[in-house]
Design an enzyme around this catalytic site. Structure first.
Site, short mmCIF file in Angstrom:
data_model
loop_
_atom_site.label_atom_id
_atom_site.label_comp_id
_atom_site.label_asym_id
_atom_site.label_seq_id
_atom_site.Cartn_x
_atom_site.Cartn_y
_atom_site.Cartn_z
N GLY A 68 0.83 -1.21 0.00
CA GLY A 68 0.00 0.00 0.00
C GLY A 68 0.86 1.25 0.00
O GLY A 68 1.92 1.28 0.61
N ASP A 106 0.66 1.53 9.38
CA ASP A 106 0.27 0.64 10.49
C ASP A 106 1.33 0.56 11.59
O ASP A 106 1.04 0.08 12.69
CB ASP A 106 0.00 -0.78 9.98
CG ASP A 106 -1.16 -0.83 9.00
OD1 ASP A 106 -1.99 0.10 9.03
OD2 ASP A 106 -1.24 -1.80 8.22
#
Ligand code: F6P
Length: 358
Positions: free
Chosen positions: A14, A138
């Site tokens: 991502g 994250d």
């Protein structure tokens, strides 16, 4: 005369803010230190497999420090597929090694998250000179205190919670904000604390919805007519936590599950309040990196260039305390970094009276 080095660089997984700043960090420091030739590999490992790349010029890395996304393009190429020969009959590992060899690369720099690092480690074991850079909103890469992209996402998610406060307070609503992070709750935890959420629900701490409902009731008793819940997209209640991972994932996929919608609906039913779900989604990965991430990406990139100069490979760059350093790829690739239950930020949240739903 400066030494000549041919460096392949790719971004995989991502996108996130800071990728371009890190690309600039590597390449600019490399151009300064040695006679660097940079090969930009398109769309991550896909480009390496298919031999899709371009020979870059120094000018192409200029003016990208503040730019979101990645100028090289990116793709998700799951590690589990790397060792499989699919319908296309392509041996992906052999194809990647061939591209590396055909390009006569001295090394390959891979910018990515856990999946990217697993493939980087595989290529390193196959004899390629690889250096990883840890990116992800994250913040779940083992061995580094922070990944680049994380702090920008914290800023964005915090702003979402800040803005939601206005409507929550004016209308006396419960607002459930869904924050990215399927396996790790770092982003929800930091943004929740920064945004003053009343409840923070993380994948690492299974929650009881009754406890969340009680927070709303207690706040109402104290004349607080609104509540902010920050829920990680991968948060789960105690019942779901008992399920096998695969079973839970299949159930959620079949239901088009949304953590925030589920929590909001249950709270409406249980407490009778108006509860709304808000999903900022990929906005959390979009746009220009924060000053912190520009600095971290630049430091990571420059450190990678220094490793290339020294010929140190099979490693990934990391931040430990205030020091930029590196870990062996074999030690960190695929090792998850969930929020520890005794993490200091978890303790801080509890000390602030924030409910973690447990
Ligand atoms: O890993 C970053 C991340 O944004 C996660 O927080 C999220 O679960 C996932 O990527 C979403 O991936 P995609 O953009 O491929 O749907």
């Amino acid at each position: 005369m400066k030494e000549k080095k041919r460096i392949g660089i790719l971004t995989s997984g991502g996108d996130c803010p800071g990728l371009n700043a890190a690309i600039r960090g590597v390449t600019r420091a490399a151009y300064e230190m040695f006679d660097a030739e940079i090969i930009g590999i398109h769309d991550g490992y896909r480009g390496l497999i298919e031999g899709d790349y371009s020979v870059m010029t120094r000018e192409q890395f200029s003016g990208i420090l503040t730019l979101g996304g990645t100028i090289l393009g990116t793709a998700r190429t799951p590690f589990r597929n790397m060792l499989k020969v699919g319908e296309d009959n392509v041996d992906k590992v052999a194809a990647m090694k061939k591209t590396y060899k055909d390009l006569r690369l001295d090394c390959l720099v891979t910018l990515g998250g856990n999946g990217t690092h697993k493939t980087a480690n595989l290529l390193s074991k196959e004899g390629l000179n690889v250096i990883g850079l840890p990116k992800t909103i994250d913040n779940d890469i083992y061995g580094t205190d922070f990944t680049f992209g994380f702090h920008t996402a914290v800023d964005i998610a915090t702003e979402v919670i800040d803005r939601i406060h206005t409507t929550a307070a004016s209308h006396g609503r419960t607002m459930v904000v869904e924050i990215m992070g399927n396996k790790a709750g770092w982003l929800t935890l930091y943004a929740g604390v920064a945004g003053g959420a009343d409840v923070i629900l993380l994948p690492e701490i299974p929650y009881e919805i009754e406890r969340v409902a009680r927070v709303i009731e207690k706040r109402a008793e104290n004349s607080k007519g609104f509540t902010i819940v920050a829920v990680a997209e991968g948060a789960m209640n105690t019942e779901e936590a008992k399920m096998r991972k695969k079973e839970r994932e299949q159930k959620r996929a079949a239901e088009h599950y949304s953590a925030s919608a589920d929590v909001a609906r249950k709270l409406s039913d249980m407490v009778g309040v108006e509860a709304r779900a808000v999903v900022p989604g990929h906005i959390q990965r979009g746009g220009s990196p924060s000053a912190y991430d520009r600095v971290l990406s630049t430091q990571f990139g420059a450190h990678a260039a220094e490793l290339i100069r020294k010929g140190i490979y099979g490693v990934t760059v990391a931040l430990k305390g205030n020091t930029i350093t590196h870990n062996a790829l074999k030690d960190i690739a695929g090792v998850p970094k969930p929020v520890p239950l005794d993490d200091q930020m978890v303790t801080t949240a509890r000390m602030m009276g924030i409910s973690l739903g447990d």
